[in-house]
Design a protein around this motif. Structure first.
Motif, mmCIF file in Angstrom:
data_model
loop_
_atom_site.group_PDB
_atom_site.id
_atom_site.type_symbol
_atom_site.label_atom_id
_atom_site.label_comp_id
_atom_site.label_asym_id
_atom_site.label_seq_id
_atom_site.Cartn_x
_atom_site.Cartn_y
_atom_site.Cartn_z
ATOM 1 N N LEU A 168 60.686 7.363 33.848
ATOM 2 C CA LEU A 168 59.222 7.325 34.889
ATOM 3 C C LEU A 168 59.387 8.343 35.978
ATOM 4 O O LEU A 168 58.800 8.753 36.204
ATOM 5 C CB LEU A 168 59.129 6.116 35.614
ATOM 6 N N ARG A 169 60.807 9.080 35.629
ATOM 7 C CA ARG A 169 61.303 10.197 36.445
ATOM 8 C C ARG A 169 61.071 9.962 38.095
ATOM 9 O O ARG A 169 60.127 10.844 38.676
ATOM 10 C CB ARG A 169 60.355 11.103 36.158
ATOM 11 N N LEU A 173 51.638 2.039 38.588
ATOM 12 C CA LEU A 173 51.993 3.097 37.405
ATOM 13 C C LEU A 173 51.183 3.652 36.059
ATOM 14 O O LEU A 173 51.378 3.861 35.745
ATOM 15 C CB LEU A 173 53.833 2.512 37.283
ATOM 16 N N ASP A 221 54.185 9.462 35.313
ATOM 17 C CA ASP A 221 55.233 9.335 35.701
ATOM 18 C C ASP A 221 55.459 9.956 37.122
ATOM 19 O O ASP A 221 54.276 10.288 37.965
ATOM 20 C CB ASP A 221 56.030 9.853 35.025
ATOM 21 N N ARG A 233 51.888 9.176 29.674
ATOM 22 C CA ARG A 233 52.393 8.321 28.803
ATOM 23 C C ARG A 233 51.704 7.534 27.847
ATOM 24 O O ARG A 233 51.450 6.780 28.672
ATOM 25 C CB ARG A 233 54.007 8.177 28.855
ATOM 26 N N ARG A 239 55.316 12.905 26.285
ATOM 27 C CA ARG A 239 54.045 12.425 28.138
ATOM 28 C C ARG A 239 53.343 14.430 27.611
ATOM 29 O O ARG A 239 53.627 14.825 27.296
ATOM 30 C CB ARG A 239 56.431 13.577 28.761
#
Length: 181
Positions: A12-13, A27, A60, A66, A95
Motif C-alpha cells: 500500500l506504500r 483504502l 495506495d 490495484r 498497480r
C-alpha cells in the motif's frame, strides 16, 4: 485497522505506523465493488455471516490503484458479537494509475467505439458535430493514455469503464441494460 504487517504496508506504500489505526474503507477506491464490500463488512460485524469473499480496488499511499480479491473472516466470540474481521488479500492485480474521470458523453463514445461504430455513426447517434466528436476522441486519447481506437477500448475495459460481460458494450453503472451509460 488494528493490525497490519510490513508486507501490507509495502504493497500500500504507506508506513506501517500510519497503517495502524487507519479506517479500512479509506483504502478503497470509489467503485461499484466498494458498496458491495462495505455491505459484506456490515453483515460480518453484525454476525449475519462468518466469512465472505469480495473484490475491491485498493488505493495506495501514492494514489495508484490495484484490483484485489479479498477473503474476510470474523474474529472473536460467535455470540454475543464479533470482535473484529480479518481481511486477507488472496489475489492482487498490477498497480495502475487512478481511473480517469470521464463525462457521460465520453463513456457513451467509448462504448460505441467498442461496438465497432464509425465516427460518422457515433456523431449521428449522439447528435454531435464531427468536430465535437473529434474533440472528445482527442480528449479520450489523453485521458485513457491510448493513441489508437482499439487501445482506448482496451484501456476502458481494463479500467472498468465498460462492463466485460455486456453486449452491446456499456458502462457497468448503466441504469438500464440497453443503456450505453
Amino acid at each position: 485497522m488494528s493490525e497490519a504487517g510490513t508486507a501490507t504496508a509495502e504493497i500500500l506504500r504507506v508506513r506501517l505506523s500510519d497503517l495502524t489505526g487507519l479506517r479500512a474503507a479509506s483504502l478503497l477506491a470509489d467503485t461499484p465493488e466498494r458498496g458491495a464490500l462495505l455491505r459484506l463488512w456490515d453483515d460480518l460485524i453484525a454476525g449475519r455471516r462468518r466469512s465472505a469473499r469480495a473484490s475491491a480496488v485498493l488505493v495506495d499511499g501514492e494514489g495508484w490503484q490495484r484490483r484485489a480479491r479479498i477473503r474476510l473472516t470474523t474474529v472473536g466470540a460467535t455470540a454475543p458479537g464479533v470482535t473484529g474481521v480479518w481481511a486477507v488479500v488472496t489475489h492482487l492485480g498490477r498497480r495502475q494509475q487512478t481511473q480517469p474521470t470521464l463525462t457521460a458523453a465520453q463513456i457513451r463514445i467509448v462504448a460505441l467505439l467498442a461496438a465497432g461504430r464509425s465516427n460518422a455513426d457515433i456523431a449521428e447517434e449522439l447528435r454531435l458535430s464531427r468536430q465535437t466528436l473529434d474533440y472528445h476522441l482527442s480528449r479520450l486519447r489523453v485521458l485513457l493514455e491510448a493513441p489508437t481506437r482499439p487501445a482506448m477500448v482496451a484501456r476502458a475495459y481494463v479500467l472498468g469503464l465498460l462492463s466485460p460481460r455486456a453486449w452491446p458494450p456499456r458502462s457497468p453503472t448503466a441504469a438500464h441494460p440497453s443503456s450505453p451509460v
